[in-house]
Design an enzyme around this catalytic site. Structure first.
Site, short mmCIF file in Angstrom:
data_model
loop_
_atom_site.label_atom_id
_atom_site.label_comp_id
_atom_site.label_asym_id
_atom_site.label_seq_id
_atom_site.Cartn_x
_atom_site.Cartn_y
_atom_site.Cartn_z
N GLY A 9 0.84 -1.30 -0.03
CA GLY A 9 0.11 0.10 -0.11
C GLY A 9 0.86 1.33 -0.12
O GLY A 9 1.80 1.47 1.04
N LYS A 63 6.13 8.30 -7.02
CA LYS A 63 4.54 8.19 -6.80
C LYS A 63 3.89 9.46 -6.76
O LYS A 63 2.98 9.51 -7.34
CB LYS A 63 4.52 7.45 -5.53
CG LYS A 63 2.88 7.25 -4.86
CD LYS A 63 2.39 5.96 -5.71
CE LYS A 63 0.98 5.65 -5.22
NZ LYS A 63 0.23 4.49 -5.75
N SER A 121 -3.13 -1.83 9.07
CA SER A 121 -4.42 -0.63 9.56
C SER A 121 -5.28 -1.02 8.73
O SER A 121 -6.42 -0.49 8.75
CB SER A 121 -3.54 0.60 9.10
OG SER A 121 -3.64 0.69 7.57
N VAL A 150 -8.07 0.88 14.63
CA VAL A 150 -9.32 1.67 15.54
C VAL A 150 -8.74 2.73 16.13
O VAL A 150 -7.69 2.83 16.91
CB VAL A 150 -9.88 0.67 16.45
CG1 VAL A 150 -10.75 1.57 17.57
CG2 VAL A 150 -10.29 -0.42 16.00
N GLU A 207 -14.97 9.87 1.31
CA GLU A 207 -14.57 9.00 0.05
C GLU A 207 -15.58 9.18 -0.85
O GLU A 207 -16.63 9.73 -0.74
CB GLU A 207 -14.45 7.46 0.21
CG GLU A 207 -13.86 6.97 1.41
CD GLU A 207 -12.32 6.97 1.23
OE1 GLU A 207 -11.87 6.92 0.00
OE2 GLU A 207 -11.33 7.10 2.14
N LYS A 222 -14.64 -1.29 13.24
CA LYS A 222 -13.81 -1.07 14.42
C LYS A 222 -14.51 -1.52 15.82
O LYS A 222 -13.88 -1.78 16.77
CB LYS A 222 -13.72 0.67 14.41
CG LYS A 222 -12.86 1.26 13.35
CD LYS A 222 -13.26 2.64 13.18
CE LYS A 222 -12.15 3.33 12.15
NZ LYS A 222 -12.51 4.75 11.97
N GLY A 311 -6.53 10.89 9.76
CA GLY A 311 -5.42 11.87 9.42
C GLY A 311 -4.23 10.95 9.10
O GLY A 311 -4.14 9.81 9.74
#
Length: 333
Positions: A9, A63, A121, A150, A207, A222, A311
Site C-alpha cells: 500500500g 509516486k 491498519s 481503530v 470518500e 472498528k 489523518g
C-alpha cells in the site's frame, strides 16, 4: 538491529509511513537501536523489490509525480506479483499492510506461516477473521499488530491488549468515525444530509463512495475489533449496524434544543455490539477528526480515551508504533 520491511500500500497512509521512517531514521536508531530497511513497496500498479533496500525519498518522488510505482523503470525492476506471491517471494522480517484489500487475511496468514510478523491498519481482515489470524500468530510466536485499525494512532488497542490485564471490561461506548461526526456537525448548522456529504467529499474527509462511513460499516468494523480485543472473537456479521443516512436536520436540531448532539455511537458489551445514531452529551460529543471511547471496567471504573481518529500522520503514528513494537519483540526472540 536491522529490520527488513515489506510495505503493501503506497497511497496516502503508505506514503505517510515512508515519510516517518525517512525523517525519524536517527530517532529509531538512537532510541531503540533499530534501523529499518524497506526491501519492497507494492501499490496497485506493481511491486518494487530491492533486497539491499529501496531509496524511500526516490519512491515518494516517483509516486507523487507519476501516481504509480510502475513508472519507476530505469533503476528498479517492477514485478507483477499478487500479494500472496509477494509475501512468499520477498524476504522480509515484517510485512506492513496499509491497503484496503478486503481479502488481505489470506496473505496475512501466508506471511505468518512464512515466519513474518504483520502490522496492519486494514480493518476487514480483523473484522471477519480475527480468531484465525491471532491464533496463527500466537502459534508461531510472531507479532500480529493492528493499532491503527481503530482510532488511528490513539492507542486504544494497546491499552486493551497490554495494559488493563487485571480488569474485566464491562462496556465500551465510543464514537469511532470522524466522517459522520463532520457530517452531523454540518447538519447542526442547518445544512441537509446530502449537502453535508458533498462538503465532506470536497474537503477529502469523505470518500468518493461515502457508503462505508454513512451506513456505519467503518464504525462497525472498528466496534467488532474492539469486542474481539476486550471480550472474545466475533465477526462483523454478528453485530447490529445502523448508519446516519436517515438522520434529518430536524432531529439534529431537536437534540441541540435539549443540550445534546447526535453522534454515531458504538456500544460494545460482551456478545452485544451495536452501532447507531444516538443523542449524547458530555465526553461523547466530539467534533472534527476526534474519536473518543469511554471504557468501563470493574477495577478502574470509567476511563476516557480521546484523540485523533483520522489523518495521515495520526494513522502513520499507529502503524510505526506497531512496527517498532514488532521489531523489539523479534529482537527479544
Amino acid at each position: 538491529m536491522e529490520v527488513k520491511v515489506g510495505l503493501f500500500g503506497f497511497g496516502n497512509v503508505g506514503r505517510a509511513v515512508a515519510r516517518v521512517l525517512l525523517e525519524k531514521e536517527r530517532f529509531f536508531r538512537e532510541r531503540y537501536g533499530l534501523s529499518f530497511r524497506v526491501v519492497s513497496i507494492s501499490d496497485t500498479s506493481g511491486t518494487v523489490w530491492l533486497p539491499e533496500g529501496i531509496d524511500l525519498s526516490e519512491a515518494l518522488l516517483v509516486k507523487e509525480n507519476f501516481g504509480k510505482l510502475s513508472a519507476w523503470t530505469n533503476d528498479y525492476e517492477v514485478y507483477n506479483f499478487s500479494p500472496v506471491e509477494a509475501v512468499k517471494e520477498i524476504e522480509a522480517d515484517i510485512v506492513i499492510d496499509v491497503t484496503n484489500d478486503k481479502n488481505a487475511h489470506e496473505w496475512h496468514l501466508e506471511a505468518l506461516r512464512d515466519g513474518k510478523a504483520v502490522v496492519t491498519s486494514n480493518k476487514p481482515p480483523l473484522a471477519f477473521h480475527y480468531a484465525e489470524l491471532t491464533d496463527e500468530a500466537e502459534r508461531r510466536g510472531l507479532p500480529y499488530l493492528f493499532e491503527a485499525t481503530v482510532m488511528a494512532g490513539t492507542p486504544i488497542i494497546g491499552l486493551l491488549r497490554e495494559n488493563l490485564l487485571g480488569d474485566t471490561v464491562r462496556k465500551i461506548k465510543a464514537v469511532l468515525n470522524a466522517t459522520t461526526t463532520f457530517i452531523l456537525s454540518r447538519m447542526e448548522q442547518g445544512i441537509d444530509f446530502e449537502k453535508a456529504v458533498r462538503q465532506a467529499q470536497e474537503l477529502g474527509i469523505a470518500e468518493r463512495d461515502p457508503s462505508g462511513d454513512v451506513l456505519g460499516i467503518d464504525a462497525g468494523y472498528k466496534a467488532t475489533i474492539l469486542h474481539c480485543v476486550a471480550f472474545k472473537p466475533i465477526t462483523f456479521d454478528e453485530i447490529a449496524v445502523k448508519g446516519i443516512a436517515e438522520v434529518t436536520v430536524d432531529e439534529v436540531k431537536r437534540a441541540l434544543a435539549k443540550g445534546k448532539r447526535i453522534r454515531l455511537v458504538a456500544t460494545i458489551e460482551e456478545k452485544n455490539v451495536r452501532v447507531t445514531p444516538e443523542e449524547v452529551s458530555g465526553p461523547l460529543t466530539v467534533s472534527s477528526n476526534e474519536n473518543v471511547a469511554l471504557i468501563e471496567t470493574d477495577l478502574l471504573g470509567e476511563l476516557l480515551v480521546k484523540g485523533a481518529g483520522a489523518g495521515l500522520k495520526e494513522t502513520a503514528s499507529g502503524v510505526v508504533s506497531d512496527l517498532v513494537k514488532a521489531s523489539l519483540k523479534l529482537r527479544a526472540g
